[in-house]
Structure formats: structure tokens, C-alpha cells
Design a protein around this motif. Structure first.
Motif, PDB file in Angstrom:
ATOM      1  N   PRO A 558     -37.859 139.545  77.824  1.00  0.00           N
ATOM      2  CA  PRO A 558     -38.672 138.740  78.751  1.00  0.00           C
ATOM      3  C   PRO A 558     -38.215 137.291  78.848  1.00  0.00           C
ATOM      4  N   ALA A 562     -36.909 135.447  82.212  1.00  0.00           N
ATOM      5  CA  ALA A 562     -37.553 134.226  82.691  1.00  0.00           C
ATOM      6  C   ALA A 562     -36.516 133.127  82.912  1.00  0.00           C
ATOM      7  N   TYR A 565     -34.618 133.860  86.265  1.00  0.00           N
ATOM      8  CA  TYR A 565     -35.336 133.603  87.507  1.00  0.00           C
ATOM      9  C   TYR A 565     -35.650 132.129  87.709  1.00  0.00           C
ATOM     10  N   SER A 579     -46.362 132.939  84.593  1.00  0.00           N
ATOM     11  CA  SER A 579     -45.728 134.175  85.061  1.00  0.00           C
ATOM     12  C   SER A 579     -45.693 135.171  83.913  1.00  0.00           C
ATOM     13  N   ILE A 581     -44.017 138.430  82.452  1.00  0.00           N
ATOM     14  CA  ILE A 581     -42.837 139.286  82.523  1.00  0.00           C
ATOM     15  C   ILE A 581     -43.167 140.632  81.884  1.00  0.00           C
ATOM     16  N   ASP A 583     -41.164 143.814  80.913  1.00  0.00           N
ATOM     17  CA  ASP A 583     -39.816 144.355  80.751  1.00  0.00           C
ATOM     18  C   ASP A 583     -39.920 145.825  80.379  1.00  0.00           C
ATOM     19  N   SER A 757     -33.532 142.938  89.296  1.00  0.00           N
ATOM     20  CA  SER A 757     -34.517 143.090  88.233  1.00  0.00           C
ATOM     21  C   SER A 757     -33.987 143.893  87.057  1.00  0.00           C
ATOM     22  N   THR A 761     -32.009 140.458  82.551  1.00  0.00           N
ATOM     23  CA  THR A 761     -31.999 140.079  81.138  1.00  0.00           C
ATOM     24  C   THR A 761     -30.605 139.685  80.662  1.00  0.00           C
TER      25      THR A 761
END
Length: 778
Positions: A558, A562, A565, A579, A581, A583, A757, A761
Motif C-alpha cells: 500500500p 501511494a 499515485y 485515501s 489503499i 492491495d 493498478s 506497487t
């Protein structure tokens, strides 16, 4: 627009008349070919399903470049024909139409073209605002021009394919993209009565493939809510196009492709054809290259002769900044005061930019990467590794004083000429416990049917041994969990280094003994699991072996996402806006809520991380229970039936499941019928209800975790800005839509799944390394 009663019939003859009318106003756009793309299209894809060989069609591609049309898109054709038809309508001029003008509500490019199509006033309702258009009609008396659901628009769009058939007179088939359906319906009309077959292409992301789904159910889909990168294909097929496409059976089939496949097709068009297209225009090529169902159709029907296949490049309305954001290109380190600004790693760069104008490019986030110039002479090679339960990825960046090289590793042993961002987290051991194959390169570990040879053990899901060994598959005799993980990381390290040697050349040789690795781990891992992965990494040669000065940092999934993005500008930097996340991976689902602060940059956890072992492998376990119960009823050994079904579930069923009543048939190669096990004519059948049983407990558990996090966030007095799904399992359409239905209605619009998406990571892990290097702490 002209009254429907005055329109020409929707026939090929009418498309010819439409072409004659608009010839003075449109470009006859060129048709391009590419030997390299023909070779790519005619080579089999990397084999992902051991049960069936990939299709090997023979395809020769012909690209109709409507991206070079006036206004940069095919839509000019429909607009011109609609306006010219209005000019011919006496009632239009008699009612003052030339003074009152027209209004359109397409998303920009068509409405701007109306100004050039007629002399009088033109009004424009941008961003598909039909309500605003209606208001202008009421206030000004202007005539409304529809974007696709009208015979005149369809006949105008058809003229592109009339030209294509003249320019490439040996076509066997054409693929056109489909949104509202005007272009696809026009394509079908222009080919009606000829030998040319017509197919439609759509994105599959978030249900954007409404026409394909309508084909399956026999009913037109009336609403779609998607954020696909192919934003020109986000509409719903209109009634009139649907009547041509489906009811008149003028389109032979609809096919859909993923976001990653669209992105790769866009890159290939840029690199090989040397023309600029928007992602929507690349969808037909993505179907030709990556949709296995379409490719097998070509192979079976055309054989060695193959097909000459026309593709409509529908438009090129994308800016340089848009391309940069789409591909995460490296706008080179641009001097700006005492800092150097550069975009960060998002995906494989499509071109090597060596220079740029002074200043920060428009569209880049103002706080991307800030490099203190006193450290700018320090080069640094950073490698991110997302070691997943079912698949793994790697990314890299080389920072130096004057440029940034970055990318996703896409060349893996066993992939051949195909590029792949992820590889299976799989090893094959021989009877001496030596690695006989791994990832996409099983080498000699598999037999001709794709199953392990006698004496070879396939090992996967071994990451689960660090925290939940009872859920993992058996390890080879004499091998510990750390040994197996180390074997896999060693294979990854060697392969990554080989690509970087080829990509970075001398720079890699200089930096290979001082690499900083960032390894993505689940947020819910305990200290023992983290210590074990460090031991495995050291054993694999990532750390402190010989004279190297390599370093290793663990970063949670996560947090890495973050970072990705925020640094790519997808998130706004607003204090107190949180926000969440989510995952969703193969083994684990991790949830962490973050708040971002800009000066100084800080990513703060707002709630304790939570999660569980409820990733996509849980679906496999549930399916296995149902499968074993069926096999037990007939008294046969599981063997090949079990292998065939589990492979098909992994590669097809759990990806495509929508809870729409579909039955799933798997070729298990059994000659006799066994009704008690739902085996007939060699196929074992699984009902929608049986597959739903696999998903329901997993969806319920993830929903529970999300709701608990929402409660914690709101209990802390924070505003929840978004709920972002990432990870491979997070791309499941059914999971995504079900979770939205489980959360409070006022928050459902906050649930989203952005582009990249599944790879956010590993890209974010590299960005974390860049951030640390910029801070001078490495």
C-alpha cells in the motif's frame, strides 16, 4: 439533424453517396503497413495455459490512419455529412437554420469541426453534455447534431472504410473500435455484400465492453461507468448502431482487451508506424496481437494463407503531456532553480528524450522529484521487486546528473519476443532438488502436454510459508521456505541484471555493485517474516556478497502504491483528505489509509494497517474443494482432470466471472459421460452458482476489512477522499463491483481503480528509492 424520414437507407449504396458528398471536405487518409508488426502478429504469444498451445495465426496488417484526418479523428466524416445534409434540407434554411446554427455534444473534437463545416453560428456543449446542448437548442433555436445515434452520422463514418477497401483491395477482415457504435456500424455497412468480415474491438476495463456483453446476452447494454485509458471508447452503443451491428448480423464478433494490452499496442504504433494515436485507436491492434480468441479464429479459418486484416486508427487526439503521463516517460531532468525536476517511473519508456525546453512541462506534477544539486553527481541504480504469491515484477531507475533511465522489466526468459510485466512465481525442481525451470521458462521440466515430467515437482505459493504454511503448497524435500524463496529471487536477480546490462550498458557495469533494492512486502507481515525475507535476499545475492555494497529496503505494497499515485500526480495534495489503499494480491489483501503532506513531502498512515489471507489464491482453494467433490463421485484419480480444471480456473474462469448466469465448460479429455460429476462429451461443467461459491466468502471478508477501515477513518474525523483498489486480484471486475455494492451508497463514487493498478506497487517501490536518494540519506 435532418429528419429521420429524409435519411438515405442504411445500405452500402448509401455510404457511396455519402462519400461523394463529403469528398471536398475530408482528407483521404493514408494506409500504412509494417513488416515488424506483421511478424509480431503472426508469432504465438507466450504460453500461459499448459493445457493448450497458443494460436499461431498468419496476419498481415493494414492501418487506416484516421488519426491524420481533419480534427485528428474519423468523426469529421460524420460531422461533415450531417451538416451537408442539413444544408440540403429546405426546412432548415427556411426556418433560419443558417443563422441559428447547430449544436453538438460530442467530447470536443467533433463539435469543434462543426465550425469549419458551415458558415453560420455554431454552439458547442463540451464533455458530452447533452443537457447543455438541449438548453442551447431551446434558447437559440439551433439544430442538434447527435454524436453517433443517427443514420447520417453512421453513413459519414462509413466512408473511412470505403476508402480502406479501395486502398487495400485484398482485405479479408476489418476491426473497428466501438464506443457509441457509429464507426463500427458504418464499417459494417460499407462491407455489406462484400467478402470482407467485420469485427468490433473494445476495452474490457470496468465493463467498457458493453457491445461484446450485449452480443453474449442478446440485449443492448444501456449504461456503462468506466475509467478506461481508452477514453474515446467509454460510451454505450446507440439503438441505431446496435440494429446494424447485432440485429442485422453485419458484425461477426466483438472482442475486448485489457488496459495493459491497449497500452502496449499504443506503444508499438508509436515505435513501429511512427504515428501518434490515442489509446482508443490502438484497441483494434491490441485485439489482433493479444486476444487469443480472435487469433485462434484467424488460425482456424485462414490456415497458412492467413488474413489481410484492416485496422482503423480512429484518432490521434492526445497531447505530448498526455503521452508522458500515459507511459510515465522520462521528461529529462530539467534545470529549474536549485532543483532538478523529472517525471518518475511508471512503465517502460517509449522513447529516449534527450532534450526539452526550459521550464517544467505542462501536466507534470509540480512536486514530482526534487534533486538537491549538491548531490546531482551521485549516480544511483535502484531496483524495485514486487515478489508476489502468484506473480512477480521488477522495475528500475538509474539516476545521474543529466538524465534518468527508468522502466519496467519486460524481457524474461521463456517469453520469446513477447514483453510481459509480470512472471509466475513458480519453480520446478528435479529429483536432486536442483532448479529445473522457473517463471516462464520451464525448460525441460514439462512434458509435451505442459505437465511436469516424472520426478519434477512444481512449487508455487511458497511465499505463504513465511506466515501461513498451512495454506501453502508443499516444498521440495530438504528445502526450507527461505531456500525456495532464495532460489526464486536469484533467478529474478540474474534475469533483471541481464536486461539492465543490455539497456544501460556501461552504466550498469559501473553501478552493479552498489544497487539499492526495494522489495515489496505485505503490510500485515510480522517481524519474523520480514527477517526471513532478508535472509533469503542475502542468500540470493541481493545483499553484501563479496565486494558489493548493495542495500535492501522493505516497503509495504500500500505504501509503494501511494507513493506511485502521489508522485505521478494522480492524487491531490490536500491535508486531512485520506485515501484508503486496498492491495488485493494473490495471497494477501492489505489495507492502509494515508494522508499526504506537501511541504515537506510526507506520507502518513492515518489508521493501523489491516489485512488477511484472502487474496485470489483463496478462490483457488474454494474451487479445488468443489472440483475434488466432483471427481470423488466417479472414483477416478484426480490426475489430469484436476490439472486441466485448475489451470482453466486460474487462467480463464476467475478472471472472466461476472455472476451473469454463465456456465463454464472445461475440456477434461474424458471419453465417457459421468452425469454425477457434470461430465458430458468430454467436458466438465461448472455452474454460475458453483463459481459464485468460490467468490462469496472472499468478497465478504474483503468487504468487512474495507468497512472496518472506513469506520476507523471517519472515527478519526478525517474526510475519505478515495478508496483505491490495486494489485492483480484488484483488477477483477466482479470483485471490484461487489465491493462497491457492500459499502455505503454515499461512498460508492469514491471507489476507484486507476490505470496501472496491477503494477503500481513495483513502480512505487522505485519511486520510494528515488525519494530517499533525493533526500541524501542513501
Amino acid at each position: 439533424m435532418a429528419e429521420l424520414s429524409t435519411c438515405l437507407p442504411l445500405t452500402r449504396e448509401s455510404t457511396l453517396k455519402a462519400h461523394e458528398l463529403i469528398k471536398p471536405f475530408i482528407h483521404r487518409t493514408p494506409v500504412l503497413t509494417s513488416r515488424a508488426l506483421n511478424e509480431i502478429a503472426s508469432n504465438p504469444r507466450a504460453q500461459e495455459n499448459g493445457d493448450r498451445q497458443p494460436a499461431k495465426p498468419v496476419i498481415r496488417l493494414w492501418f487506416k490512419c484516421e488519426n491524420l484526418q481533419r480534427i485528428g479523428a474519423f468523426k469529421a466524416r460524420g460531422a461533415f455529412y450531417a451538416i451537408e445534409r442539413l444544408k440540403q434540407d429546405p426546412s432548415f434554411s427556411e426556418s433560419g437554420g443558417m443563422e441559428k446554427g447547430v449544436v453538438g455534444f460530442s467530447a470536443g473534437e467533433k463539435t469543434s469541426q462543426l465550425r469549419g463545416a458551415m458558415e453560420p453560428k455554431s454552439y458547442f456543449a463540451q464533455n458530452s453534455s447533452e443537457t447543455t446542448a438541449a438548453k442551447i437548442v431551446a434558447e437559440k433555436g439551433a439544430r442538434l447534431v447527435l454524436p453517433f445515434n443517427h443514420p447520417d452520422i453512421i453513413l459519414g463514418q462509413a466512408t473511412a472504410v470505403l476508402e480502406l477497401q479501395e486502398q487495400a483491395d485484398n482485405l479479408d477482415a476489418i476491426i473497428a473500435p466501438c464506443s457509441g457504435g457509429g464507426l463500427l456500424a458504418g464499417t459494417a455497412l460499407s462491407c455489406d455484400g462484400t467478402s470482407v468480415r467485420v469485427f468490433g474491438a473494445e476495452p474490457e476495463f470496468e465493463g467498457a465492453d458493453d457491445c461484446r456483453r450485449g452480443f453474449l446476452t442478446g440485449e443492448r447494454i444501456t449504461s456503462v461507468n468506466t475509467s478506461t485509458i481508452a477514453d474515446g471508447l467509454m460510451g454505450v452503443v446507440g439503438e441505431i448502431p446496435w440494429s446494424i451491428i447485432y440485429e442485422r448480423k453485419l458484425v461477426d464478433g466483438m472482442f475486448a482487451v485489457s488496459e495493459e494490452q491497449i497500452l502496449e499496442a499504443t506503444r508499438l504504433i508509436l515505435e513501429r508506424l511512427k504515428v501518434v494515436v490515442e489509446p482508443a485507436a490502438a484497441v483494434p491492434l491490441a485485439v489482433a496481437l493479444y486476444n487469443e480468441e480472435f487469433r485462434r479464429l484467424v488460425e482456424e479459418e485462414a490456415g497458412e494463407k492467413g488474413w489481410d486484416l484492416g485496422l482503423i486508427l480512429s484518432g490521434g487526439n492526445v497531447s505530448a503531456e498526455g503521452l508522458a503521463k500515459l507511459f510515465g516517460m522520462s521528461f529529462p531532468a530539467i534545470s529549474y532553480g536549485n532543483f532538478i525536476h523529472s517525471s518518475t517511473v511508471t512503465s517502460k519508456s517509449i522513447m529516449d528524450i534527450k532534450s526539452a525546453q526550459n521550464g517544467v512541462p505542462s501536466g507534470l506534477h509540480p512536486t514530482l522529484i526534487e534533486t538537491d544539486t549538491k548531490n546531482k553527481n551521485r549516480a544511483r541504480l535502484i531496483i524495485g521487486i514486487d515478489f508476489g504469491t502468484t506473480s512477480s515484477k521488477a522495475a528500475f531507475t538509474l539516476l545521474s546528473s543529466d538524465e534518468v533511465h527508468e522502466g519496467i522489466v519486460t524481457e524474461w526468459p521463456g517469453a520469446g519476443t513477447h514483453t510481459k510485466q509480470d512472471i509466475p512465481t513458480t519453480l520446478y525442481y528435479d529429483s536432486y532438488q536442483n532448479v529445473a525451470g522457473w517463471g516462464l521458462e520451464p525448460a525441460d521440466a514439462l512434458g509435451p502436454l505442459g505437465y511436469p515430467k516424472p520426478g519434477v515437482q512444481k512449487v508455487d505459493w511458497f511465499k505463504l510459508h513465511l506466515t501461513a504454511p498451512e495454506t501453502a503448497h508443499p516444498l521440495p524435500p530438504g528445502k526450507s521456505d527461505i531456500d525456495v524463496i532464495a532460489d526464486y529471487l536469484l533467478k529474478m536477480r540474474v534475469s533483471v541484471h541481464a536486461q539492465l546490462q543490455k539497456t544501460l550498458c556501461d552504466a550498469f557495469d559501473r553501478e552493479q555493485d552498489s544497487i539499492h533494492y526495494y522489495l515489496v512486502v505485505p503490510a500485515i507481515w510480522n517481524d519474523a517474516a520480514k527477517a526471513a525475507i532478508r535472509v533469503a535476499a542475502t542468500q540470493a545475492g541481493l545483499l553484501h556478497t563479496g565486494n558489493n555494497k548493495n542495500q535492501l529496503t522493505l516497503i509495504t505494497g500500500p505504501r509503494a502504491a501511494a507513493m506511485f499515485y502521489v508522485k505521478t500526480g494522480f492524487w491531490e495534495l490536500e491535508t486531512r483528505n485520506t485515501s484508503l489503499i486496498v492491495d488485493c494480491g494473490g495471497g494477501f489483501v492489505d489495507l492502509t489509509a494515508y494522508e499526504v503532506k506537501e511541504k515537506p513531502f510526507k506520507l502518513t498512515e492515518c489508521t493501523p494497517s489491516s489485512g488477511d489471507l484472502c487474496g485470489s489464491t483463496d478462490l483457488n482453494r474454494n474451487f479445488t474443494k468443489i472440483l475434488r467433490a466432483k471427481i470423488k463421485k466417479i472414483g477416478l484419480r484426480p490426475g489430469r482432470i484436476f490439472a486441466k480444471c485448475t489451470i482453466d480456473f486460474e487462467n480463464r474462469i476467475k478472471v472472466e466471472f461476472r455472476n451473469n448466469g454463465q456456465k463454464w465448460h472445461i475440456d477434461v479429455g474424458v471419453e465417457a459421460d459421468f452425469p454425477e460429476a457434470d461430465i458430458k462429451d468430454g467436458y466438465m461443467t461448472f455452474t454460475n452458482e458453483e463459481i459464485l461459491q468460490c467468490f462469496t466468502p472472499v468478497v465478504n471478508r474483503i468487504s468487512e476489512l474495507v468497512l472496518n477501515q472506513i469506520s476507523s477513518i471517519q472515527g478519526g474525523g478525517r474526510q475519505l477522499q478515495r478508496i483505491l483498489f490495486i494489485g492483480g486480484f484488484g483488477t477483477s471486475e466482479y470483485l471490484f463491483n461487489e465491493i462497491k455494492q457492500h459499502i455505503p451508497s454515499h461512498l460508492q463514487s469514491q471507489v476507484t481503480r486507476l490505470m496501472n493498478s496491477s503494477s503500481a506497487t513495483v513502480k512505487g517501490a522505485v519511486m520510494a528509492g528515488i525519494e530517499g536518494h533525493q533526500a541524501g540519506g542513501l
